[in-house]
Design a protein around this motif. Structure first.
Motif, PDB file in Angstrom:
ATOM      1  N   GLN A 122     -40.202  19.371   3.691  1.00 54.15           N
ATOM      2  CA  GLN A 122     -38.892  19.093   3.111  1.00 54.15           C
ATOM      3  C   GLN A 122     -38.100  18.068   3.917  1.00 54.15           C
ATOM      4  O   GLN A 122     -36.922  17.814   3.620  1.00 54.15           O
ATOM      5  N   ALA A 123     -38.722  17.498   4.926  1.00 59.78           N
ATOM      6  CA  ALA A 123     -38.012  16.509   5.750  1.00 59.78           C
ATOM      7  C   ALA A 123     -37.581  15.318   4.886  1.00 59.78           C
ATOM      8  O   ALA A 123     -38.241  14.997   3.906  1.00 59.78           O
ATOM      9  N   PRO A 124     -36.451  14.696   5.235  1.00 60.25           N
ATOM     10  CA  PRO A 124     -35.970  13.590   4.391  1.00 60.25           C
ATOM     11  C   PRO A 124     -36.930  12.399   4.381  1.00 60.25           C
ATOM     12  O   PRO A 124     -37.547  12.088   5.394  1.00 60.25           O
ATOM     13  N   ALA A 125     -37.015  11.758   3.226  1.00 59.82           N
ATOM     14  CA  ALA A 125     -37.801  10.533   3.084  1.00 59.82           C
ATOM     15  C   ALA A 125     -36.907   9.328   3.405  1.00 59.82           C
ATOM     16  O   ALA A 125     -35.684   9.470   3.542  1.00 59.82           O
ATOM     17  N   ALA A 126     -37.505   8.163   3.505  1.00 58.34           N
ATOM     18  CA  ALA A 126     -36.736   6.946   3.782  1.00 58.34           C
ATOM     19  C   ALA A 126     -35.596   6.820   2.775  1.00 58.34           C
ATOM     20  O   ALA A 126     -35.805   6.961   1.569  1.00 58.34           O
ATOM     21  N   GLY A 127     -34.391   6.565   3.283  1.00 62.29           N
ATOM     22  CA  GLY A 127     -33.245   6.376   2.402  1.00 62.29           C
ATOM     23  C   GLY A 127     -32.557   7.668   1.984  1.00 62.29           C
ATOM     24  O   GLY A 127     -31.537   7.620   1.303  1.00 62.29           O
ATOM     25  N   GLU A 128     -33.099   8.803   2.406  1.00 65.32           N
ATOM     26  CA  GLU A 128     -32.542  10.082   1.965  1.00 65.32           C
ATOM     27  C   GLU A 128     -31.594  10.707   2.977  1.00 65.32           C
ATOM     28  O   GLU A 128     -31.813  10.651   4.178  1.00 65.32           O
ATOM     29  N   LEU A 129     -30.584  11.367   2.429  1.00 63.53           N
ATOM     30  CA  LEU A 129     -29.709  12.243   3.209  1.00 63.53           C
ATOM     31  C   LEU A 129     -30.058  13.659   2.763  1.00 63.53           C
ATOM     32  O   LEU A 129     -29.903  14.008   1.589  1.00 63.53           O
ATOM     33  N   THR A 130     -30.582  14.449   3.680  1.00 62.50           N
ATOM     34  CA  THR A 130     -31.035  15.807   3.345  1.00 62.50           C
ATOM     35  C   THR A 130     -30.227  16.817   4.145  1.00 62.50           C
ATOM     36  O   THR A 130     -29.912  16.595   5.305  1.00 62.50           O
ATOM     37  N   VAL A 131     -29.874  17.906   3.480  1.00 65.24           N
ATOM     38  CA  VAL A 131     -29.151  18.982   4.159  1.00 65.24           C
ATOM     39  C   VAL A 131     -30.007  20.239   4.111  1.00 65.24           C
ATOM     40  O   VAL A 131     -30.431  20.661   3.041  1.00 65.24           O
ATOM     41  N   PHE A 132     -30.256  20.811   5.273  1.00 63.17           N
ATOM     42  CA  PHE A 132     -30.952  22.103   5.341  1.00 63.17           C
ATOM     43  C   PHE A 132     -29.892  23.204   5.352  1.00 63.17           C
ATOM     44  O   PHE A 132     -29.087  23.284   6.275  1.00 63.17           O
ATOM     45  N   ASN A 133     -29.915  24.037   4.325  1.00 61.37           N
ATOM     46  CA  ASN A 133     -29.013  25.177   4.218  1.00 61.37           C
ATOM     47  C   ASN A 133     -29.796  26.380   4.775  1.00 61.37           C
ATOM     48  O   ASN A 133     -30.587  26.977   4.072  1.00 61.37           O
TER      49      ASN A 133
END
Lengths: 279, 279
Positions: A122-133
């Motif tokens: 689930q790690a962010p891909a290039a260009g992504e902003l990911t939030v781990f809840n």
């Protein structure tokens, strides 16, 4: 005149700083403090919406470049406000560039792998902003409090986490980790409110009360986990979170500062497009 | 007095209706029409924000119940406004319960599977509202226009799509599909705007111009694809989309109506929580 508080005052010392075992505890942080409040709830909301507009632009640049990745990890006791933070901080950010990943109790398939397997995917891909809840830190905290992880196994997991986060960081991911810090009394008020409003019962699991009984052990486990995994490439911050509006402003400020440090720009104009007239 | 337009006037006839091959074409729809506009851009924005607040509540109920799933599929020519629709329609929906899935050109691993493999893996889970930004319909449209899919293979793919969507639908997924319909002239204006503003060049791929050259073939392919895959359990709607605010209001209305038909309620109160006092 007292010095203005700075975000770095709330950063957990980096692991290994001073070449001795970190002495770090959550006791040093007042959950009711509002060091980054704009003065009132309304002022905080205004401030949040100013920061939100800037975050939106930063996220668009991240997306446009398709190079860096940004990961925000949110942890905290039940009712500490992880869901509310996500809703408020990202209200003005384009949902196209945002991915929220909730981590629940692991499934049998997930349990059949190492504890970072489902996280890595689930790690962010290039260009992504990911939030781990919630995140892989649950796998450190819960078994520790339940007595299923001894000191050696705890150190081992912390080591794996540091190495895993280093892999992400050196592969282009900016990582920022926030522990939403509320008081035991504030949790009491919030849990009671969920019980008293029957339309909120779906948010309530009686098992949450077991975790509350272990409050002190969780606070100690958090202190140890944060101290052992706050690094230059993946720092932990303690967010005083009894005040919801303060919590939102502080997380948003921290994230904005993190983005600004990346000095993101829109990709350069394409020479090949110059002067083209569409027919 | 003319009859008020209804959403169902823009629904593509169900496949097989009338027991003869559907005669359906996009020509019957004016992309510049604004049948669901509230009267002006500002009025549309106000209306959208009213609908958005209702969608937010609907989505929370969906999430609370953890049973049904909702899937919105967005298709349309380049610049038809898929990204803008997502941003506007979901501005007030909690990002926690929303998942946006962009489908790009397939990767080698994806190409090594059937064309629905990567799509199936992204289908909404219980309690989720998922938006497909492009979809498996690209695998029908693009090869048809490029001449790589003959009539028989086209029918075969449509059959697979209908069966796949039936599987999702009868397993608890409500599916709604929107084709954002713009005119060729509107696309010219929008593409030119991206070229003239060099900070927007990153959104522009010269290959987009090739697709534009095939405009008429795409319109025919869309007509055939929609006619062959609009079903009671996964209907297609044509959204006049030259006006951005009209497009947003219409998609939002359609989605709200779809949610309301589900008659979602918050889960019942838990008797086990009654009278509990948190200490």
């Amino acid at each position: 005149m007292a010095r203005q508080p700075e975000l770095d005052d709330f950063r957990v010392p980096y692991f290994g700083d001073g070449k001795k075992k970190n002495k770090f505890s959550l006791d040093g942080f007042d959950p009711a403090a509002k060091p980054f409040s704009a003065g009132s709830k309304d002022a905080d909301k205004t401030r949040l919406s100013e920061i939100g507009a800037k975050l939106d632009i930063q996220q668009e640049r991240l997306h446009a470049q398709q190079q860096r990745r940004v990961l925000l990890v949110l942890q905290g006791m039940d009712t500490s406000g992880k869901d509310g933070t996500i809703r408020a901080v990202f209200h003005d950010v384009d949902p196209l560039g945002l991915r929220i990943v909730p981590f629940k109790a692991p499934t049998p398939v997930e349990m059949a792998h190492d504890f970072l397997w489902r996280v890595h995917s689930q790690a962010p891909a290039a260009g992504e902003l990911t939030v781990f809840n919630r995140s892989h830190y649950e796998d450190l905290l819960v078994p520790t409090v339940l007595g299923n992880l001894d000191a050696q196994a705890f150190e081992q997991r912390c080591h794996h986490i540091r190495q895993f986060e280093a892999l992400l960081a050196y592969s282009g991911t900016t990582i920022i980790k926030c522990m939403l810090h509320i008081s035991k009394d504030e949790q009491r008020v919030r849990l009671q409110a969920r019980i008293d409003d029957s339309t909120k019962h779906w948010k309530f699991d009686v098992a949450d009360l077991d975790a509350r009984k272990q409050w002190d052990r969780y606070q100690v486990a958090y202190g140890e986990a944060l101290a052992a995994t706050s690094t230059e490439y993946a720092p932990w911050y303690v967010i005083p979170a009894n005040s919801k509006t303060h919590r939102n402003v502080m997380v948003a400020e921290l994230l904005l500062r993190t983005f600004e440090a990346l000095k993101l720009e829109y990709p350069p104009a394409k020479e090949s497009l110059k002067g083209i007239k569409i027919v």
